[in-house]
Design an enzyme around this catalytic site. Structure first.
Site: not given
Length: 156
Positions: A73, A111
């Site tokens: 990600s 993230k």
């Protein structure tokens, strides 16, 4: 024959994360705790491992530890599956900083963090993956990414 020496990348301040990594020399190494894995994808259950990894002293701050990245990600920030990230332990993050975050005291993920009116957005750096939206009370910042250790590709 490829080199088997890890590559050490240090985060340069005030640059977008995809461009912020500068290689540094592998001299003057010091051991820091390697505490386990962090998901770069869907959050995974937090589980601590006891280990260590040697990194250049320039990558180490007062409260530094390492985690192995699992997932894709964060590829647009030049953080890949199998990398080891160097984390400075912090309890807060500014908008857009890349953070290790615990969700509901159970799962951890890596993230970019954004604070919005409705709560918090955990944004992957991969267009193929969706953001995660949570209430402020559902997350705890564990630290910020300060460096990357990239192991050599043994298959090369």
């Amino acid at each position: 024959m490829p080199s088997l020496t890890p590559q050490y990348l240090f985060r340069q301040p005030n640059l977008p994360l995809a461009e912020a990594w500068a290689p540094i020399a592998a001299d003057d190494l010091v051991a820091i705790p390697l505490l386990g894995r962090v998901a770069a994808g869907m959050p995974i259950e937090a589980c601590l491992d006891a280990g260590s990894i040697e990194v250049p002293t320039r990558m180490v701050r007062r409260n530094t530890y390492a985690l192995k990245v699992c997932g894709n990600s964060m590829i647009d920030c030049n953080i890949f599956d199998g990398d080891v990230i160097i984390i400075e332990r912090r309890e807060s993050a500014e908008n857009g900083e890349t953070a290790v975050v615990m969700i509901n005291d159970q799962e951890v993920t890596l993230k970019k963090l954004y604070i919005e009116r409705s709560g918090v957005r955990l944004q992957p750096a991969n267009e193929a993956m969706p953001a995660i939206f949570l209430k402020n009370s559902d997350i705890q910042v564990l630290g910020l990414v300060m460096g990357v250790v990239r192991q050599p590709d043994l298959a090369a």
